[in-house]
Design a protein around this motif. Sequence first.
Motif, PDB file in Angstrom:
ATOM      1  N   SER A 314      -3.436  29.544 -19.896  1.00  0.00           N
ATOM      2  CA  SER A 314      -2.407  28.549 -19.347  1.00  0.00           C
ATOM      3  C   SER A 314      -1.744  27.609 -20.413  1.00  0.00           C
ATOM      4  O   SER A 314      -2.559  27.219 -21.510  1.00  0.00           O
ATOM      5  N   SER A 315      -0.556  27.407 -20.525  1.00  0.00           N
ATOM      6  CA  SER A 315       0.096  26.384 -21.433  1.00  0.00           C
ATOM      7  C   SER A 315       1.560  26.110 -20.798  1.00  0.00           C
ATOM      8  O   SER A 315       1.936  26.861 -19.954  1.00  0.00           O
ATOM      9  N   ASP A 316       2.307  25.502 -21.630  1.00  0.00           N
ATOM     10  CA  ASP A 316       3.483  25.085 -21.318  1.00  0.00           C
ATOM     11  C   ASP A 316       4.439  26.346 -21.559  1.00  0.00           C
ATOM     12  O   ASP A 316       5.436  26.505 -20.756  1.00  0.00           O
ATOM     13  N   VAL A 317       4.163  26.829 -22.449  1.00  0.00           N
ATOM     14  CA  VAL A 317       4.939  28.074 -23.126  1.00  0.00           C
ATOM     15  C   VAL A 317       4.790  29.278 -21.910  1.00  0.00           C
ATOM     16  O   VAL A 317       5.914  30.013 -21.435  1.00  0.00           O
ATOM     17  N   ARG A 318       3.520  29.271 -21.450  1.00  0.00           N
ATOM     18  CA  ARG A 318       3.498  30.507 -20.427  1.00  0.00           C
ATOM     19  C   ARG A 318       4.224  30.067 -19.256  1.00  0.00           C
ATOM     20  O   ARG A 318       4.872  31.095 -18.582  1.00  0.00           O
ATOM     21  N   ARG A 319       4.214  28.878 -18.937  1.00  0.00           N
ATOM     22  CA  ARG A 319       4.778  28.194 -17.708  1.00  0.00           C
ATOM     23  C   ARG A 319       6.495  28.654 -17.858  1.00  0.00           C
ATOM     24  O   ARG A 319       7.164  28.928 -16.750  1.00  0.00           O
ATOM     25  N   MET A 320       7.068  28.341 -19.010  1.00  0.00           N
ATOM     26  CA  MET A 320       8.496  28.723 -19.102  1.00  0.00           C
ATOM     27  C   MET A 320       8.537  30.208 -19.123  1.00  0.00           C
ATOM     28  O   MET A 320       9.668  30.287 -18.690  1.00  0.00           O
ATOM     29  N   LEU A 321       7.802  31.025 -19.613  1.00  0.00           N
ATOM     30  CA  LEU A 321       8.006  32.432 -19.657  1.00  0.00           C
ATOM     31  C   LEU A 321       8.005  32.810 -17.936  1.00  0.00           C
ATOM     32  O   LEU A 321       8.834  33.980 -17.642  1.00  0.00           O
ATOM     33  N   ILE A 322       7.150  32.293 -17.009  1.00  0.00           N
ATOM     34  CA  ILE A 322       7.130  32.540 -15.701  1.00  0.00           C
ATOM     35  C   ILE A 322       8.513  32.223 -15.124  1.00  0.00           C
ATOM     36  O   ILE A 322       9.092  32.767 -14.429  1.00  0.00           O
ATOM     37  N   ASP A 323       8.919  30.725 -15.525  1.00  0.00           N
ATOM     38  CA  ASP A 323      10.100  30.413 -15.046  1.00  0.00           C
ATOM     39  C   ASP A 323      11.188  31.310 -15.516  1.00  0.00           C
ATOM     40  O   ASP A 323      12.170  31.375 -14.738  1.00  0.00           O
ATOM     41  N   LEU A 324      11.225  32.075 -16.605  1.00  0.00           N
ATOM     42  CA  LEU A 324      12.161  32.700 -17.238  1.00  0.00           C
ATOM     43  C   LEU A 324      12.434  34.018 -16.180  1.00  0.00           C
ATOM     44  O   LEU A 324      13.605  34.325 -15.906  1.00  0.00           O
ATOM     45  N   ALA A 325      11.190  34.455 -15.698  1.00  0.00           N
ATOM     46  CA  ALA A 325      11.438  35.492 -14.922  1.00  0.00           C
ATOM     47  C   ALA A 325      12.106  35.174 -13.751  1.00  0.00           C
ATOM     48  O   ALA A 325      12.999  36.093 -13.284  1.00  0.00           O
ATOM     49  N   ASP A 326      11.910  34.022 -13.384  1.00  0.00           N
ATOM     50  CA  ASP A 326      12.725  33.506 -12.007  1.00  0.00           C
ATOM     51  C   ASP A 326      14.284  33.390 -12.275  1.00  0.00           C
ATOM     52  O   ASP A 326      14.933  33.741 -11.618  1.00  0.00           O
ATOM     53  N   TYR A 327      14.530  32.911 -13.479  1.00  0.00           N
ATOM     54  CA  TYR A 327      15.905  32.556 -13.990  1.00  0.00           C
ATOM     55  C   TYR A 327      16.684  33.787 -13.842  1.00  0.00           C
ATOM     56  O   TYR A 327      17.759  33.831 -13.644  1.00  0.00           O
ATOM     57  N   VAL A 328      16.043  34.893 -14.689  1.00  0.00           N
ATOM     58  CA  VAL A 328      16.664  36.200 -14.778  1.00  0.00           C
ATOM     59  C   VAL A 328      17.122  36.686 -13.534  1.00  0.00           C
ATOM     60  O   VAL A 328      18.359  37.052 -13.427  1.00  0.00           O
ATOM     61  N   VAL A 329      16.697  36.470 -12.425  1.00  0.00           N
ATOM     62  CA  VAL A 329      17.054  36.990 -11.059  1.00  0.00           C
ATOM     63  C   VAL A 329      17.653  35.808 -10.462  1.00  0.00           C
ATOM     64  O   VAL A 329      18.121  36.252  -9.080  1.00  0.00           O
ATOM     65  N   ALA A 330      17.660  34.501 -10.814  1.00  0.00           N
ATOM     66  CA  ALA A 330      18.249  33.734  -9.894  1.00  0.00           C
ATOM     67  C   ALA A 330      19.719  33.724  -9.682  1.00  0.00           C
ATOM     68  O   ALA A 330      20.152  33.408  -8.596  1.00  0.00           O
ATOM     69  N   ARG A 331      20.567  34.445 -10.439  1.00  0.00           N
ATOM     70  CA  ARG A 331      22.172  34.706 -10.169  1.00  0.00           C
ATOM     71  C   ARG A 331      22.250  35.621  -8.844  1.00  0.00           C
ATOM     72  O   ARG A 331      23.301  35.597  -8.243  1.00  0.00           O
ATOM     73  N   ILE A 332      21.171  36.254  -8.531  1.00  0.00           N
ATOM     74  CA  ILE A 332      21.354  37.206  -7.265  1.00  0.00           C
ATOM     75  C   ILE A 332      20.520  36.683  -6.170  1.00  0.00           C
ATOM     76  O   ILE A 332      20.398  37.508  -5.162  1.00  0.00           O
TER      77      ILE A 332
END
Length: 333
Positions: A314-332
Motif C-alpha cells: 500500500s502507498s500513495d503511488v499504488r492508489r494513483m495506479l488503481i485510480d489510473l485504471a478507472d481513469y482509462v475507462v472513465a470516458r466510456i
Amino acid sequence: MSLDNAATKPHEQLASTLADGMDAVNALIRERMASEHAPRIPEVTAHLVEAGGKRLRPMLVLAAARICGYPGPYDVHLAATVEFIHTATLLHDDVVDESAQRRGRPTANLLWDNKSSVLVGDYLFARAFQLMVEPGNLRVLSILSNAAATIAEGEVLQMTAAQDLRTDEAVYLKVVRGKTAALFSAATEAGGVIAGADDAQVQALFDYGDALGIAFQIVDDLLDYQGDTKATGKNVGDDFRERKLTLPVIKAVARADADERAFWQRTIEKGRQEDGDLEHAIALLHKHDTLTATRADALAWADKAKTAMATLPSSDVRRMLIDLADYVVARIT
C-alpha cells in the motif's frame, strides 16, 4: 466513475509525485536524442517528443520501481528506454498509416519525409537498446528487448488481420497485446525487476500493465464509433474509413446475417465505401449491441488491472495506479 471531473487526474497526480524522476528522464531523453553528425535526428525527434503527451509509459516504470522501494538511479534509464521505443513506433506507424496529424500537429513524415521518419525511428530503437544495457541487468534487458520484438510483431499482425473478416477476438487480443499492452507491461515489469521485487510482485506489476494496456486500446477503439471529436482529437469513424477491423466490428461480424456480412466485406475487406456506409455500420453495431459488449470488455480489463495492483504494498503511488485504471475507462462510463 468519472475521473475527468476530478480536480487533479491520476496521471497528473503521478506526474507531480514523480516530478524529480521525470525531470531526470526528460533530461536523459534530450541528451540521448542528440546527434553530432546528423542534425535531422534531433529535429525530427524533438518535433514528436516535445509535442506533449502524458508520458504515461515512462511514468509507469518510475511508479513500479517506487512501489517496490527502489531508490534509483537506473529506473530513469529504463523509463527513457520505454519512451524511446514508444516514440520510434509512432514515427514508423505514421509512415505505415500515411498519417498527416498526431497530437494536433503535422506528423514528421509530412513535415520531412517517410525516409527521415523511418530512419530516425531506427535511431531511437538503437538508442533504446543502448540505454537498456546500461543498468547491467540481464532480466530487464530480456523484458524490454522482447517487448520491442512483440510490438513489431503486433504491428505486422495488425497489417494482415485488420481487413480480414476471419479475424476473431483472439487475434484482436494478440494485436492489442503487441501494439499497445506489450510496452505497458514491460514498463511496469521492468520497474519491479530493477527494484529487486520478488517474483509475485513482478508478476502483479506485469499483470497490471498488460490489463491496463488492453483496456486503454479497447477504449480507444470504442470511442472511434461513439466519441466526442473535440475530446478525443479523432473524427468519429476514422477506423471504419481506414478499414480497421476493431473489436466493436469484430463482434458485429460474428453476429451478422448474410446481408450484413456482405456489407462488411464490401466496406472493410474490399474498401468500396459509399455515402451513408458509416451511419449504416454504426446502426449495425447498435443492432447487435456490440458497443455495450465492447464497453463491458474494457471495464473488465480495468478491473483486472486494479485487482493485480491491490496485491502490492500500500502507498500513495499504488492508489494513483488503481485510480489510473478507472481513469482509462472513465470516458466510456
